[in-house]
Scaffold this active site. Sequence first.
Site, PDB file in Angstrom:
ATOM      1  N   HIS A 167      60.503  36.075 -24.674  1.00  0.00           N
ATOM      2  CA  HIS A 167      60.122  37.013 -23.898  1.00  0.00           C
ATOM      3  C   HIS A 167      61.563  37.860 -23.727  1.00  0.00           C
ATOM      4  O   HIS A 167      61.539  39.250 -23.186  1.00  0.00           O
ATOM      5  CB  HIS A 167      59.538  36.986 -22.426  1.00  0.00           C
ATOM      6  CG  HIS A 167      58.364  36.547 -22.601  1.00  0.00           C
ATOM      7  ND1 HIS A 167      57.248  37.339 -21.999  1.00  0.00           N
ATOM      8  CD2 HIS A 167      57.490  35.425 -23.636  1.00  0.00           C
ATOM      9  CE1 HIS A 167      55.922  36.678 -22.467  1.00  0.00           C
ATOM     10  NE2 HIS A 167      56.167  35.609 -23.129  1.00  0.00           N
ATOM     11  N   ASP A 168      62.651  37.617 -23.969  1.00  0.00           N
ATOM     12  CA  ASP A 168      63.729  38.248 -24.029  1.00  0.00           C
ATOM     13  C   ASP A 168      64.147  39.056 -25.290  1.00  0.00           C
ATOM     14  O   ASP A 168      64.658  40.081 -25.533  1.00  0.00           O
ATOM     15  CB  ASP A 168      64.992  37.505 -23.632  1.00  0.00           C
ATOM     16  CG  ASP A 168      66.390  38.275 -23.320  1.00  0.00           C
ATOM     17  OD1 ASP A 168      66.604  39.372 -23.837  1.00  0.00           O
ATOM     18  OD2 ASP A 168      67.165  37.608 -22.729  1.00  0.00           O
ATOM     19  N   HIS A 172      56.226  41.887 -31.377  1.00  0.00           N
ATOM     20  CA  HIS A 172      55.822  42.922 -32.699  1.00  0.00           C
ATOM     21  C   HIS A 172      54.972  43.957 -32.178  1.00  0.00           C
ATOM     22  O   HIS A 172      53.991  43.498 -31.453  1.00  0.00           O
ATOM     23  CB  HIS A 172      55.217  42.141 -33.899  1.00  0.00           C
ATOM     24  CG  HIS A 172      55.903  41.460 -34.761  1.00  0.00           C
ATOM     25  ND1 HIS A 172      56.607  40.072 -34.451  1.00  0.00           N
ATOM     26  CD2 HIS A 172      56.468  41.741 -35.988  1.00  0.00           C
ATOM     27  CE1 HIS A 172      57.491  39.703 -35.408  1.00  0.00           C
ATOM     28  NE2 HIS A 172      57.408  40.441 -36.404  1.00  0.00           N
ATOM     29  N   THR A 220      64.174  44.151 -26.798  1.00  0.00           N
ATOM     30  CA  THR A 220      65.254  44.356 -27.156  1.00  0.00           C
ATOM     31  C   THR A 220      65.723  43.132 -27.639  1.00  0.00           C
ATOM     32  O   THR A 220      65.887  42.034 -26.824  1.00  0.00           O
ATOM     33  CB  THR A 220      66.196  44.705 -26.085  1.00  0.00           C
ATOM     34  OG1 THR A 220      66.169  44.087 -24.965  1.00  0.00           O
ATOM     35  CG2 THR A 220      65.718  46.239 -25.726  1.00  0.00           C
ATOM     36  N   TRP A 222      68.860  41.923 -28.439  1.00  0.00           N
ATOM     37  CA  TRP A 222      70.026  41.424 -27.645  1.00  0.00           C
ATOM     38  C   TRP A 222      69.998  40.650 -26.778  1.00  0.00           C
ATOM     39  O   TRP A 222      68.714  40.450 -26.146  1.00  0.00           O
ATOM     40  CB  TRP A 222      70.881  42.517 -27.002  1.00  0.00           C
ATOM     41  CG  TRP A 222      71.223  43.989 -27.991  1.00  0.00           C
ATOM     42  CD1 TRP A 222      70.966  45.145 -27.829  1.00  0.00           C
ATOM     43  CD2 TRP A 222      72.378  43.798 -29.040  1.00  0.00           C
ATOM     44  NE1 TRP A 222      71.371  45.887 -29.020  1.00  0.00           N
ATOM     45  CE2 TRP A 222      72.488  45.095 -29.484  1.00  0.00           C
ATOM     46  CE3 TRP A 222      73.045  42.759 -29.438  1.00  0.00           C
ATOM     47  CZ2 TRP A 222      73.337  45.614 -30.650  1.00  0.00           C
ATOM     48  CZ3 TRP A 222      74.025  42.991 -30.676  1.00  0.00           C
ATOM     49  CH2 TRP A 222      74.023  44.349 -30.959  1.00  0.00           C
ATOM     50  N   ASP A 224      69.988  40.115 -23.544  1.00  0.00           N
ATOM     51  CA  ASP A 224      70.331  41.182 -22.382  1.00  0.00           C
ATOM     52  C   ASP A 224      69.638  40.882 -21.238  1.00  0.00           C
ATOM     53  O   ASP A 224      69.584  41.653 -20.411  1.00  0.00           O
ATOM     54  CB  ASP A 224      70.169  42.495 -22.817  1.00  0.00           C
ATOM     55  CG  ASP A 224      68.968  42.891 -23.248  1.00  0.00           C
ATOM     56  OD1 ASP A 224      68.094  42.001 -23.293  1.00  0.00           O
ATOM     57  OD2 ASP A 224      68.668  43.996 -23.906  1.00  0.00           O
ATOM     58  N   ARG A 489      49.805  35.568 -39.228  1.00  0.00           N
ATOM     59  CA  ARG A 489      50.570  36.360 -38.849  1.00  0.00           C
ATOM     60  C   ARG A 489      51.907  36.275 -39.827  1.00  0.00           C
ATOM     61  O   ARG A 489      52.553  37.231 -40.261  1.00  0.00           O
ATOM     62  CB  ARG A 489      51.321  36.028 -37.435  1.00  0.00           C
ATOM     63  CG  ARG A 489      50.526  36.662 -36.339  1.00  0.00           C
ATOM     64  CD  ARG A 489      50.454  38.364 -36.356  1.00  0.00           C
ATOM     65  NE  ARG A 489      49.635  38.734 -35.149  1.00  0.00           N
ATOM     66  CZ  ARG A 489      48.741  39.632 -35.049  1.00  0.00           C
ATOM     67  NH1 ARG A 489      48.657  40.464 -36.153  1.00  0.00           N
ATOM     68  NH2 ARG A 489      48.541  40.078 -33.838  1.00  0.00           N
ATOM     69  N   ARG A 493      53.102  39.173 -42.255  1.00  0.00           N
ATOM     70  CA  ARG A 493      54.503  39.574 -42.127  1.00  0.00           C
ATOM     71  C   ARG A 493      55.212  39.498 -43.574  1.00  0.00           C
ATOM     72  O   ARG A 493      56.519  39.641 -43.234  1.00  0.00           O
ATOM     73  CB  ARG A 493      55.050  39.368 -40.907  1.00  0.00           C
ATOM     74  CG  ARG A 493      54.290  39.815 -39.818  1.00  0.00           C
ATOM     75  CD  ARG A 493      54.611  39.128 -38.365  1.00  0.00           C
ATOM     76  NE  ARG A 493      53.760  39.717 -37.278  1.00  0.00           N
ATOM     77  CZ  ARG A 493      53.626  39.129 -35.987  1.00  0.00           C
ATOM     78  NH1 ARG A 493      54.332  37.982 -35.972  1.00  0.00           N
ATOM     79  NH2 ARG A 493      52.966  39.539 -35.091  1.00  0.00           N
TER      80      ARG A 493
END
Length: 643
Positions: A167-168, A172, A220, A222, A224, A489, A493
């Site tokens: 979740h960080d 998609h 994102t 990163w 973060d 998926r 993809r």
Amino acid sequence: MSLVMDSLKNLLLSPLRGFIHKDFHDIFERMTLLSKLLFLIVHLVDKLNLWHRLPVLLGLLYLGARRHLHQEYNLINVGKTPIGVRSNPADHPYRTADGKYNDPFNEGAGSELSFFGRNMLPVDQHNQLKKPDPMVVATKLLARRNFVDTGKQFNMIAASWIQFMIHDWIDHLEDTKQIELKAAEEVASQCPLKSFKFFKTKEIPTGFYEIKTGHLNTRTPWWDGSAIYGSNAEVLKKVRTFKDGKLKLSADGLLEIDKNGKIISGDVRNTWAGLSALQALFVQEHNSVCDALKKEYPELEEEDLYRHARLVTSAVIAKVHTIDWTVELLKTDTLLAGMRANWYGLLGKKFKDTFGHVGGSILGGFVGMKKPENYGVPYSLTEEFTSVYRMHQLLPDKLQLRNIDATPGPNKSLPLTNEIPLEDLIGGKGEENLSKIGFTKQMVSMGHQACGALELWNYPVWMRDLIPQDVDGTDRPDHIDLAALEIYRDRERSVARYNEFRRGMLQIPISKWEDLTDDEEVINTLGEVYGDDVEELDLMVGMAAEKKIKGFAISETAFFIFLVMASRRLEADRFFTSNYNEETYTKKGLEWVNTTESLKDVLDRHYPEITEKWMNSSSAFSVWDSTPQPHNPIPLYFRVPPQ
């Protein structure tokens, strides 16, 4: 002259062609001299299936050689790269809401709605999306028959942690167009859903000649902390109090609930009680950092307190994942040494704490390097990375709630009070139940329960009839079969299937089912679903069927993606490299990160009684009533794995 040189080259290389697997002849020809030498070493060790049985120092050399090859040949950009545009890092000495301006040469790298990269070229499967039928694969090879756990190695906090990281990092962007999958007649009676609808992944033109379409990451990528801060300014505004730099948290130590009954957090989609407990814990961590910084630097403005606290908290999360969670996932001395080297370098923590970052990334680690390194490819997380993080088998069918009022028994074990179905711990219902259970009981119960093993026939059946959510946490009307959807998926993809994936990662492919496993039942079922064609084998199925390295909770195939991408999350990020300093983090902030070594340290800061009363294990990610890691007098680099 060139003809003579070519003849000489062919003469020298011809003996090697017999040694090198035929599938690698072409790429070997294109390699630099250094890469050729490294490949030959790696390939020899692979043929002998030896690296994980080597003494630690030799194992690290092998992994270093393999990682170098992946950095050269398995980082592929998707989309256009700006030329001649540069931002000044001094203008953004903090993590931005949407991940922009981390890379001074590419402001959009790692930002919300940037492209997923690739570790290998896409393999178009649009004419094979249903071959074999995803619901047949899910029913015959994935669906749980009897729950298989990981013993004492990995607990439910560890399972929740990886969702906290996902979740960080990754999600998609979906299209508005729906697709329907229907169960084939041969398995329909065993499928909880006879058919289900879902949104296809949105395809976006890249404007680039090599990979013409790609997919966008709504999170994102990163490291973060966006699971608690969000991936854009709108979400960030919702989670902040705008007082002393802090984030919203309820008085009971859980996430706040808004007027619509939804949790307030950086990422609220498809959540469950274990994930939101970790989100709440790290909101507490952020707020404690704010308190410490305000006390140390009373002149700091509210915005600066928030910015510094976010940097510190994100770094703590990254460090816990690197030298605590991953070490328990890959429980070998070689990976203990390797993961600590990623953070501290081969010279180790004591040396780095005393003398600072000395030497390059090998001696001093990635954290604190003079400048970030992306190997000429803008930072992103990749489609293949997404695929190897499909780990829903970690979830059991029920959470075993412990009696925290009872006197702990031997090894701090606790009696069960009751079991609660996992379906009752997801979404809005899960948040209601979590508020009744409370943070302490939830965390202690997860600590004392082993999570599921990443094996065939261990995918939770309850996840085959699941209510998915929109980005804002609203339930969708159409239930999904997540096991079948995950198979679909990867194909949709254009992620290579198992054997081609191995080739892409310079691993020797299989030629028959017996190369994958010794289990006769697995071999027979693979033949039933895929026939004799090993090239048809789906990646997720192959990784679950693969013989595991002793101590590894994941497959070797998945691990080699980790090897390159875990390093990349640190070394490509200026806030872990050139900006990992007192000026950016503050002296107090840097000290906070440098003195935090584990999730246990974080729990101790906020709930000291939890680990003191109920945790016997060395790590908060292994089952809490397990025996602590005994002292080993042999220096880490000189250890030899048990044969």
